[in-house]
Design an enzyme around this catalytic site. Structure first.
Site, mmCIF file in Angstrom:
data_model
loop_
_atom_site.group_PDB
_atom_site.id
_atom_site.type_symbol
_atom_site.label_atom_id
_atom_site.label_comp_id
_atom_site.label_asym_id
_atom_site.label_seq_id
_atom_site.Cartn_x
_atom_site.Cartn_y
_atom_site.Cartn_z
ATOM 1 C CG ASN A 295 36.915 28.052 -4.577
ATOM 2 O OD1 ASN A 295 36.252 28.396 -5.547
ATOM 3 N ND2 ASN A 295 36.511 27.154 -3.715
ATOM 4 N NE ARG B 161 -2.050 -2.171 3.296
ATOM 5 C CZ ARG B 161 -2.425 -2.511 4.529
ATOM 6 N NH1 ARG B 161 -3.514 -1.972 5.051
ATOM 7 N NH2 ARG B 161 -1.726 -3.373 5.244
HETATM 8 C C1 UD1 Z 1 -2.192 -6.076 11.473
HETATM 9 C C2 UD1 Z 1 -3.101 -6.998 12.293
HETATM 10 C C3 UD1 Z 1 -4.346 -6.237 12.702
HETATM 11 C C4 UD1 Z 1 -3.957 -5.010 13.494
HETATM 12 C C5 UD1 Z 1 -3.011 -4.140 12.689
HETATM 13 C C6 UD1 Z 1 -2.450 -3.037 13.554
HETATM 14 C C7 UD1 Z 1 -2.767 -9.321 11.599
HETATM 15 C C8 UD1 Z 1 -3.292 -10.426 10.771
HETATM 16 N N1 UD1 Z 1 -3.451 -8.164 11.527
HETATM 17 O O1 UD1 Z 1 -2.858 -5.775 10.262
HETATM 18 O O2 UD1 Z 1 -5.180 -7.056 13.496
HETATM 19 O O3 UD1 Z 1 -5.114 -4.264 13.829
HETATM 20 O O4 UD1 Z 1 -1.887 -4.910 12.219
HETATM 21 O O5 UD1 Z 1 -1.715 -2.121 12.806
HETATM 22 O O6 UD1 Z 1 -1.799 -9.495 12.303
HETATM 23 N N2 UD1 Z 1 4.720 -8.827 8.313
HETATM 24 C C9 UD1 Z 1 5.727 -9.752 8.176
HETATM 25 N N3 UD1 Z 1 5.493 -10.885 7.457
HETATM 26 C C10 UD1 Z 1 4.300 -11.157 6.874
HETATM 27 C C11 UD1 Z 1 3.257 -10.195 7.014
HETATM 28 C C12 UD1 Z 1 3.493 -9.045 7.737
HETATM 29 O O7 UD1 Z 1 6.821 -9.569 8.697
HETATM 30 O O8 UD1 Z 1 4.171 -12.226 6.264
HETATM 31 C C13 UD1 Z 1 4.971 -7.596 9.099
HETATM 32 C C14 UD1 Z 1 4.880 -6.336 8.249
HETATM 33 O O9 UD1 Z 1 6.165 -5.983 7.725
HETATM 34 C C15 UD1 Z 1 4.345 -5.291 9.226
HETATM 35 C C16 UD1 Z 1 3.589 -6.104 10.257
HETATM 36 O O10 UD1 Z 1 3.993 -7.450 10.095
HETATM 37 O O11 UD1 Z 1 5.401 -4.612 9.878
HETATM 38 C C17 UD1 Z 1 2.068 -5.969 10.100
HETATM 39 O O12 UD1 Z 1 1.669 -6.432 8.825
HETATM 40 P P1 UD1 Z 1 0.534 -5.698 7.984
HETATM 41 O O13 UD1 Z 1 0.370 -6.430 6.711
HETATM 42 O O14 UD1 Z 1 0.789 -4.245 7.909
HETATM 43 O O15 UD1 Z 1 -0.752 -5.966 8.912
HETATM 44 P P2 UD1 Z 1 -2.104 -5.139 8.974
HETATM 45 O O16 UD1 Z 1 -2.922 -5.467 7.784
HETATM 46 O O17 UD1 Z 1 -1.811 -3.717 9.207
HETATM 47 CA CA CA Z 2 0.065 -2.529 9.271
#
Ligand code: UD1
Ligand code: CA
Length: 459
Positions: A387, A18
């Site tokens: 310079n 995103r």
């Molecule tokens: C996640 C939570 C959601 C919460 C929100 C808060 C889950 C399924 N959902 O959603 O409940 O309200 O955060 O901000 O956990 N990442 C990895 N490996 C992966 C996927 C993600 O390392 O395979 C890391 C990403 O780099 C990121 C973090 O985990 O730093 C969160 O992942 P993201 O995809 O942003 O989760 P959200 O959809 O925001």
């Molecule tokens: Ca997130």
């Protein structure tokens, strides 16, 4: 003292689709520090036994840019979800500890909030950091029963229309005893709308085993705002800047408009320092007592003494200004500029790698590079130190009390003696002796009886 009871895992492997960016999401910055570095620094401030960072997407770039930090890097080869990411850390966790899991895209969570979660972790169960968001769109919702007891977290894409109205959200932060969290992570399935292994399923597994689930309420939701796109990045930058500005004002800094001030580094300041709107300070900045910084000025890695006045629209980098100097408006001080006390630098003056002596004035339209200028010198408008010969840089040395007439080129290497006067419009290629007038220009002449050309028909 290290907290031997605590391991911290930071999830940073996601692609960050995103963000629509070629830069890995976690390397975007707030206040010039990457999201990942910010959360790592906060994690380290809890003095845990170890910090494990889960990396994946662009991991070489991510690791290389943070190689100075004492963390253990663990790779998540395919990004199969937040639960799968946390699972990668399991072989490296210490069993006799608690494990705290953080998201790298929520970098502004405070140390105190994390401490609260760690301290609320049950001996047999899990603590979750939750908050109330006016706009919970996109976040995991906390589902409770009629009595308000925690049931589960449901992701937006899996939620029923009623659940979508819930405003209580999961921040992504959990803490549990390592042996338990390790087991639950191994039991996750990907049976959900996104086909991912969700970290948010941990509390459901805990409840199924009869373990406790403690929810810790975060007072200030803005701390937990995740950064998924450029709009949220800008919002969190502003939140960070506001928080910083408020702290600085309470320490005594006068910010004419805290909403139009950016600090991307650290500032040390004296009494009654005034900063006008739209000032950006970067790196390490020191400001003495009663310094005034005019509107639209950028200062990087510089030290300003007492009573220095910077007028509007200046750029000052890696420079040292002693007491009572006045600079600007519209001046540029480049790296290596040293102004001794009471120096006056005026508009459209550029100075690079030069030392300017006490009370010397360079008031208008000049370029001064690789120069050493004495005290009480007057540099006229339009003076240029030449310079650079295309290959090498050469020095210009100007003695005390010299007077350089306007529109003078000083072709370096060249030396102007103490008290020397240089006539306006000179191109000085040889050393000028002390206390003498040196000038280099054609004699003025008058052509008598010369007539201007005239258009035909005109008389
Ligand atoms: C996640 C939570 C959601 C919460 C929100 C808060 C889950 C399924 N959902 O959603 O409940 O309200 O955060 O901000 O956990 N990442 C990895 N490996 C992966 C996927 C993600 O390392 O395979 C890391 C990403 O780099 C990121 C973090 O985990 O730093 C969160 O992942 P993201 O995809 O942003 O989760 P959200 O959809 O925001
Ligand atoms: Ca997130």
């Amino acid at each position: 003292m290290a907290n031997t009871q605590l391991n911290i895992v930071i999830l940073a492997a996601g692609l960050g689709k995103r963000m629509k960016s070629a830069i890995p999401k976690v390397l975007h910055t707030i206040g010039n520090v990457s999201l990942l570095e910010r959360i790592i620094q906060t994690a380290l401030s809890l003095e845990p036994q170890k910090v494990i960072v889960i990396c994946g997407h662009e991991r070489d770039i991510v690791q290389a840019s943070l190689s100075h930090l004492p963390v253990q890097w663990v790779v998540q080869e395919a990004q199969l979800g937040t639960g799968h990411a946390a699972l990668q850390a399991v072989p490296y966790l210490q069993n006799d500890s608690n494990t705290l899991i953080l998201f790298a895209d929520g970098p502004l969570i405070s140390r105190d909030s994390l401490k609260g979660v760690v301290e609320s972790t049950p001996k047999n169960g899990i603590a979750l950091l939750v908050s109330e968001f006016a706009d919970p769109h996109g976040l995991g919702r906390v589902v409770r029963d009629d009595k308000g007891l925690f049931l589960c977290i449901v992701e937006e894409k899996d939620a029923t229309p009623e659940q979508l109205h819930l405003k209580e959200i999961f921040t992504g932060i959990v803490c549990a005893p390592t042996t338990q969290i390790s087991q639950w992570l191994q039991h996750l399935t990907n049976d959900n709308a996104q086909g991912e292994y969700y970290l948010t399923e941990l509390p459901r597994l805990a409840l199924a085993e009869g373990c406790a689930v403690t929810t810790v309420r975060l007072a200030n939701p803005q701390e937990a705002q995740g950064i998924n796109d450029k709009k949220q990045l800008a919002q969190q930058e502003r939140y960070f800047q506001t928080r910083q500005a408020e702290a600085l004002m309470l320490q005594g800094l006068i910010l004419r408009d805290p909403n139009r001030f950016d600090l991307r580094g650290e500032v040390i300041f004296g009494m009654d320092v005034v900063i006008e709107p739209n000032v950006i300070l970067e790196g390490k900045i020191t400001l003495g007592d009663r310094v005034t910084i005019g509107a639209n000025t950028v200062i990087r890695n510089s030290t300003l003494g007492n009573d220095v006045i910077i007028k509007e629209n200046c750029v000052i980098e890696e420079s040292i200004l002693s007491n009572d100097c006045t600079v600007g408006p519209f001046a540029r001080l480049r790296p290596g500029t040293v102004l001794q006390s009471q120096v006056g630098i005026g508009n459209f003056v550029e100075i690079k790698k030069s030392t300017v002596g006490i009370s010397t004035k360079i008031n208008h339209l000049s370029y001064i590079g690789d120069a050493t200028i004495g005290a009480d010198v007057n540099i006229g408008a339009g003076t240029i130190t030449c310079n650079y010969d295309g290959v090498n840089k050469h020095p210009t040395i100007i003695g005390d009390r010299a007077f350089i007439g306007s529109d003078t080129q000083l072709v370096a290497p060249v030396r102007i003696g103490e008290g020397a006067t240089i006539g306006a419009g000179s191109t000085i290629t040889k050393d000028a002796p002390a206390n003498q007038l040196t000038l280099c220009r054609k004699q003025q002449m008058v052509i008598e009886n010369w007539e201007r050309p005239q258009k035909e028909g005109e008389h």
